[in-house]
Scaffold this motif. Structure first.
Motif, PDB file in Angstrom:
ATOM      1  N   VAL A  32       4.781 -37.457 -64.125  1.00 20.83           N
ATOM      2  CA  VAL A  32       4.887 -36.111 -63.864  1.00 20.83           C
ATOM      3  C   VAL A  32       3.796 -34.807 -62.707  1.00 20.83           C
ATOM      4  O   VAL A  32       3.097 -35.593 -63.637  1.00 20.83           O
ATOM      5  N   PRO A  33       4.426 -34.389 -62.272  1.00 21.47           N
ATOM      6  CA  PRO A  33       3.800 -33.715 -61.429  1.00 21.47           C
ATOM      7  C   PRO A  33       2.252 -32.714 -62.108  1.00 21.47           C
ATOM      8  O   PRO A  33       3.331 -32.323 -62.638  1.00 21.47           O
ATOM      9  N   LEU A  34       1.782 -32.649 -61.264  1.00 21.76           N
ATOM     10  CA  LEU A  34       0.368 -32.017 -61.990  1.00 21.76           C
ATOM     11  C   LEU A  34       1.243 -30.526 -62.232  1.00 21.76           C
ATOM     12  O   LEU A  34       0.401 -29.980 -63.057  1.00 21.76           O
ATOM     13  N   GLN A  35       1.421 -30.208 -60.813  1.00 24.01           N
ATOM     14  CA  GLN A  35       2.455 -29.119 -61.359  1.00 24.01           C
ATOM     15  C   GLN A  35       3.398 -28.398 -62.264  1.00 24.01           C
ATOM     16  O   GLN A  35       3.557 -27.237 -62.486  1.00 24.01           O
ATOM     17  N   ASP A  36       4.054 -29.616 -63.018  1.00 23.79           N
ATOM     18  CA  ASP A  36       5.140 -28.918 -64.220  1.00 23.79           C
ATOM     19  C   ASP A  36       4.177 -29.234 -64.934  1.00 23.79           C
ATOM     20  O   ASP A  36       4.790 -29.748 -66.310  1.00 23.79           O
ATOM     21  N   LEU A  37       2.552 -28.558 -65.196  1.00 20.71           N
ATOM     22  CA  LEU A  37       2.336 -29.732 -66.250  1.00 20.71           C
ATOM     23  C   LEU A  37       2.207 -29.038 -68.094  1.00 20.71           C
ATOM     24  O   LEU A  37       2.255 -29.337 -69.260  1.00 20.71           O
ATOM     25  N   VAL A  38       2.538 -26.923 -67.228  1.00 19.05           N
ATOM     26  CA  VAL A  38       3.097 -26.164 -68.304  1.00 19.05           C
ATOM     27  C   VAL A  38       4.426 -26.892 -69.404  1.00 19.05           C
ATOM     28  O   VAL A  38       4.257 -26.802 -70.764  1.00 19.05           O
ATOM     29  N   SER A  39       5.094 -26.885 -68.787  1.00 17.31           N
ATOM     30  CA  SER A  39       6.692 -27.765 -68.977  1.00 17.31           C
ATOM     31  C   SER A  39       6.323 -28.812 -70.261  1.00 17.31           C
ATOM     32  O   SER A  39       6.578 -29.455 -70.998  1.00 17.31           O
ATOM     33  N   ALA A  40       5.190 -29.862 -68.846  1.00 20.74           N
ATOM     34  CA  ALA A  40       5.179 -31.066 -69.694  1.00 20.74           C
ATOM     35  C   ALA A  40       4.453 -31.158 -71.573  1.00 20.74           C
ATOM     36  O   ALA A  40       4.783 -31.752 -72.205  1.00 20.74           O
ATOM     37  N   ILE A  41       3.646 -30.325 -71.381  1.00 21.86           N
ATOM     38  CA  ILE A  41       2.377 -29.550 -72.649  1.00 21.86           C
ATOM     39  C   ILE A  41       3.398 -29.095 -73.841  1.00 21.86           C
ATOM     40  O   ILE A  41       2.895 -29.130 -74.442  1.00 21.86           O
ATOM     41  N   GLY A  42       4.247 -28.556 -73.179  1.00 21.60           N
ATOM     42  CA  GLY A  42       5.202 -27.606 -74.139  1.00 21.60           C
ATOM     43  C   GLY A  42       6.229 -28.544 -74.651  1.00 21.60           C
ATOM     44  O   GLY A  42       6.470 -28.568 -76.393  1.00 21.60           O
ATOM     45  N   ARG A  43       6.457 -29.842 -73.759  1.00 23.07           N
ATOM     46  CA  ARG A  43       7.312 -31.156 -74.790  1.00 23.07           C
ATOM     47  C   ARG A  43       6.316 -32.045 -75.911  1.00 23.07           C
ATOM     48  O   ARG A  43       7.284 -32.869 -76.235  1.00 23.07           O
ATOM     49  N   ALA A  44       5.090 -32.332 -75.384  1.00 17.99           N
ATOM     50  CA  ALA A  44       4.462 -32.944 -75.878  1.00 17.99           C
ATOM     51  C   ALA A  44       3.681 -32.007 -77.640  1.00 17.99           C
ATOM     52  O   ALA A  44       3.098 -31.828 -77.430  1.00 17.99           O
ATOM     53  N   ASP A  45       3.510 -33.608 -78.050  1.00 20.16           N
ATOM     54  CA  ASP A  45       2.818 -33.328 -79.218  1.00 20.16           C
ATOM     55  C   ASP A  45       1.482 -33.749 -79.374  1.00 20.16           C
ATOM     56  O   ASP A  45       0.673 -33.064 -80.213  1.00 20.16           O
ATOM     57  N   ILE A  46       1.309 -34.956 -78.059  1.00 17.87           N
ATOM     58  CA  ILE A  46      -0.126 -35.235 -78.580  1.00 17.87           C
ATOM     59  C   ILE A  46      -0.360 -35.388 -77.118  1.00 17.87           C
ATOM     60  O   ILE A  46       0.352 -35.474 -75.646  1.00 17.87           O
TER      61      ILE A  46
ATOM     62  N   ALA B  84       1.015 -37.381 -66.162  1.00 19.60           N
ATOM     63  CA  ALA B  84       0.768 -36.629 -65.313  1.00 19.60           C
ATOM     64  C   ALA B  84      -0.616 -37.543 -64.400  1.00 19.60           C
ATOM     65  O   ALA B  84      -1.439 -37.519 -64.916  1.00 19.60           O
ATOM     66  N   ASN B  85      -0.328 -36.958 -63.500  1.00 17.46           N
ATOM     67  CA  ASN B  85      -1.745 -37.430 -62.111  1.00 17.46           C
ATOM     68  C   ASN B  85      -0.943 -36.884 -61.194  1.00 17.46           C
ATOM     69  O   ASN B  85      -0.486 -36.331 -60.223  1.00 17.46           O
ATOM     70  N   ARG B  86      -2.275 -36.684 -60.787  1.00 14.72           N
ATOM     71  CA  ARG B  86      -2.710 -35.645 -59.204  1.00 14.72           C
ATOM     72  C   ARG B  86      -1.804 -36.585 -57.932  1.00 14.72           C
ATOM     73  O   ARG B  86      -1.103 -36.047 -57.177  1.00 14.72           O
ATOM     74  N   THR B  87      -1.950 -38.165 -58.079  1.00 12.03           N
ATOM     75  CA  THR B  87      -0.947 -38.825 -56.615  1.00 12.03           C
ATOM     76  C   THR B  87      -0.625 -39.547 -57.802  1.00 12.03           C
ATOM     77  O   THR B  87      -0.320 -40.590 -58.718  1.00 12.03           O
ATOM     78  N   ARG B  88       1.029 -39.456 -57.031  1.00 14.69           N
ATOM     79  CA  ARG B  88       2.094 -40.021 -58.043  1.00 14.69           C
ATOM     80  C   ARG B  88       1.747 -41.626 -57.546  1.00 14.69           C
ATOM     81  O   ARG B  88       1.985 -42.175 -58.864  1.00 14.69           O
TER      82      ARG B  88
END
Lengths: 438, 267
Positions: free
Chosen positions: A230-244, A211-215
């Protein structure tokens, strides 16, 4: 070849600054030129160059002078020796042998116990072999590679991470067991993020999210590692998917708040998760670790502390590796002593045999009336006399190989019987080997 | 008596040396020797008990705990050999030593009244023994989980950080042993209902032993169900395995101490 005729000249990260090291290093092209011109070093019987970013070391066997080696070096790299000679180290004999073993074991590396150097020493040996330059250094490199392997298998010198990237993988392993098959999210695309992402990508993860601010900045890394952007706007769902989850951005404010993490982990708080906040100022709210007892949150200081403890652990292993080196150096000396005696014995026997055959021929010319049977008796008698005469000498000489104090006797025998004058043809024919150059 | 003392000395010395080897690997060989001596002498003691006193001897708590301890050690030896989890021995020997000493020092009654010994009782005894081995190992894995978790949470890379298996691994094994133990304990619990019916003509009675057995079955069953349903976490499982083992201890010793009377009163 005596082990005290092995020497090493070089520069490394301890004595020489990078500005010097980079000028005298042997790149692939220079390496080829160096090996092609290595016969110009007088009296050398073998040469191998270990050239990495932290060291350039030239191992030479034979009665060569330091001046000759330096002259060849300056000629090859095109740098006046006055510019680097002051930064050089020079070891001979046992010290040179011990030095290569320390290098292979990773004791002389910038990162104590790192394993890359073992591969580099092996490459150096194979390159020297490729150019048929390794000569009398064969056994030394063989033994040094064995020391490198022993150090890593019999001690913990190569265990426990010493870099932040590696420590992230190691710490995750302490929680999950194997990181393989886990999913990871790296937030940021800077130098630290790239380092960590590469370490994680090497672990055969099920999914690596970046995930990064600029693609645009992240895309290079995403393509290189086969990751998912992953765009930063989708960080919440990305955190939910990741173990680390590893965050290392230069954001001035907290990127992952407790509320955000709570939302991301809702319904999954019983799963183990590891958050790494490697940013300064911090990207992750420290309160995130209070959301569940299955959440571990380490900031950059925590990871550095683990790395420091790991370094101390490796330092405690140094004495064990030193013991292995001592053992191997002693064994190397013994083997070299034995092989030196062996070559003198062969030379002596061969010289005696040559004399016997020549004198027998002369005698046969003077005795033309001897029958075939009588000729065989005379020939057998001369052979028996020679064998009986040499037998005691051979037995004594073999015992000199094991006795360090008596090794100098071998030189005396060589000198006494002028064994250095023997031609290679004579030696080769005696051993049933092909003669070099033919 | 000699074998009991030798076993006690072996286990106690092995637990001390196994803890010492966490700090200094040079003690490893000595801890192996101590543990080996304990295991061999306990094996001889069990053979002797079996040979001279028959199966009835195994119905008494000291002998039964001896069998459980022996079984747990054998499984641990497998872990050490197959997975190279040598530091696990420090936890196993310590737990085993305490159990062994307790079983030898406390006064006991028979687990199953000799009058009831039958093929069914032998089966119950075997199943109960194996399930107790599982519960004991779940306890050991639970303790290891909590110790490792403590170091990771306090961010101190010390002994357990380096030496114990990963949290996920410890949790998996604790869960497996709880599940397996519960499965094996279920027929024991059912058989107890059957035996109760034989005595009192009713499936349920409020006798202490039956209440204890039901408690064990419920506690471990709850933990196993949580794992099957994907609920609960490693910490919960570890703590659960520790508390649940208390119910096993309570059933083995507590009930005998509390319920005074003829042996079958405890049933």
């Amino acid at each position: 070849m005596q082990h005290n005729k092995i020497q090493v000249v070089g520069v490394n990260h301890r004595q020489a600054p990078l500005a010097v090291r980079e000028r005298v290093a042997f790149g692939p092209e220079l390496l080829e030129r160096a090996y092609q011109h290595h016969p110009s070093i007088r009296h050398q019987e073998g040469l191998a160059i270990v050239s990495t970013c932290n060291r350039t070391e030239i191992y030479v066997a034979g009665d060569c002078s330091l001046a000759d080696i330096l002259a060849w070096w300056e000629q090859t790299v095109g740098v006046a020796r006055g510019e680097f000679a002051d930064f050089c180290f020079w070891y001979q004999g046992t010290e040179a042998v011990s030095h290569l073993m320390r290098v292979a074991a990773g004791l002389d590396s910038m990162v104590l116990g790192e394993s890359e150097i073992l591969g580099q020493v092996k490459d150096a040996y194979q390159t020297a072999q490729h150019y048929q330059a390794v000569g009398a250094l064969h056994r030394l490199f063989h033994d040094a590679l064995r020391v490198g392997k022993r150090a890593r298998s019999e001690t913990d010198i190569g265990r426990n991470a010493l870099s932040v990237g590696h420590a992230v993988v190691e710490l995750s392993g302490k929680v999950f067991g194997s990181v393989q098959g886990r999913s990871a999210l790296v937030i940021g695309a800077g130098a630290t993020a790239q380092l960590v992402a590469r370490h994680l990508a090497a672990q055969d993860l099920s999914e690596l999210l970046i995930a990064n601010r600029t693609r645009v900045r992240a895309l290079g890394l995403v393509d290189e590692l086969g990751a998912t952007y992953v765009p930063l706007q989708d960080l919440v769902s990305a955190i939910g998917r990741a173990d680390i989850i590893v965050s290392c951005t230069s954001a001035a404010q907290v990127l992952i708040t407790k509320t955000m993490a709570s939302e991301a982990l809702r319904g999954h708080t019983h799963q183990l998760r590891f958050f790494f906040d490697l940013a300064v100022p911090r990207d992750i709210d420290p309160e995130v670790s209070r959301l569940s007892r299955n959440i571990f949150l380490y900031d950059i200081d925590d990871v550095t502390r683990v790395v420091d403890v790991n370094l101390q652990k490796r330092q405690r292993e140094v004495s064990k590796v030193e013991r292995i080196i001592q053992e191997e150096v002693a064994q190397f000396q013994e083997q070299m002593g034995a092989s030196q005696v062996g070559s003198v014995i062969r030379s002596l026997r061969q010289k005696a045999e040559t004399i016997r055959v020549q004198e027998l021929e002369k005698a046969m010319h003077r005795l033309p009336n001897l029958s075939e049977e009588e000729r065989l008796v005379v020939e057998e008698t001369t052979r028996l006399i020679l064998n009986k005469f040499l037998n005691d000498a051979m037995v004594s000489m073999r015992s000199w190989g094991q006795d360090e104090q008596k090794r100098s006797y071998v030189d005396a025998v060589r000198e006494l019987f002028r064994l250095n004058d023997l031609s290679p043809d004579a030696l080769a024919s005696d051993k049933g080997m092909p003669v070099p150059g033919r | 008596m000699f074998l009991i003392v030798l076993t006690s000395c072996g286990y106690v010395s092995a637990s001390v040396l196994a803890v010492a080897q966490l700090y200094d690997g040079r003690y490893r060989r000595w801890s192996y020797l101590g543990g080996g001596a304990g295991l061999v002498s306990e094996t001889l003691w069990l053979i002797r008990q079996g040979a001279f006193e028959g199966f009835r001897a195994m119905m008494a708590v000291p002998d039964w705990v001896g069998v459980v301890v022996w079984g747990a050690l054998m499984v641990s030896v497998w872990f050490v050999r197959a997975k190279k989890w040598v530091p696990m021995l420090a936890f196993v020997y310590s737990t085993v030593s305490v159990l062994w000493l307790l079983s030898q020092l406390l006064s006991h009654r028979a687990l199953i009244v000799p009058a009831f010994i039958s093929p069914l009782a032998v089966g119950v005894w075997s199943s109960a023994s194996v399930s107790a081995v599982c519960f004991l190992l779940a306890l050991v894995f639970g303790i290891m989980y909590l110790e490792k978790e403590r170091e990771l949470r306090h961010k101190r890379a010390r002994l357990f950080y380096y030496q114990l298996p990963a949290l996920g691994e410890l949790d998996r094994w604790a869960g497996r042993f709880v599940g397996l133990g519960w499965l094996l304990y279920t027929p024991v619990w059912l058989a107890l209902l059957f035996l109760t019916h034989g005595v009192s003509q009713a499936l349920w009675c409020t006798r202490a032993r039956q209440v204890g057995a039901t408690l064990i079955w419920l506690v471990y069953g709850l933990a196993a169900m949580m794992r099957v349903l994907g609920r609960g976490d490693g910490h919960g499982m570890a703590r659960g395995a520790m508390w649940a083992f208390l119910s096993v201890l309570l059933n083995a010793w507590g009930i005998d101490s509390i319920c005074v009377g003829p042996p079958h009163a405890a049933l």
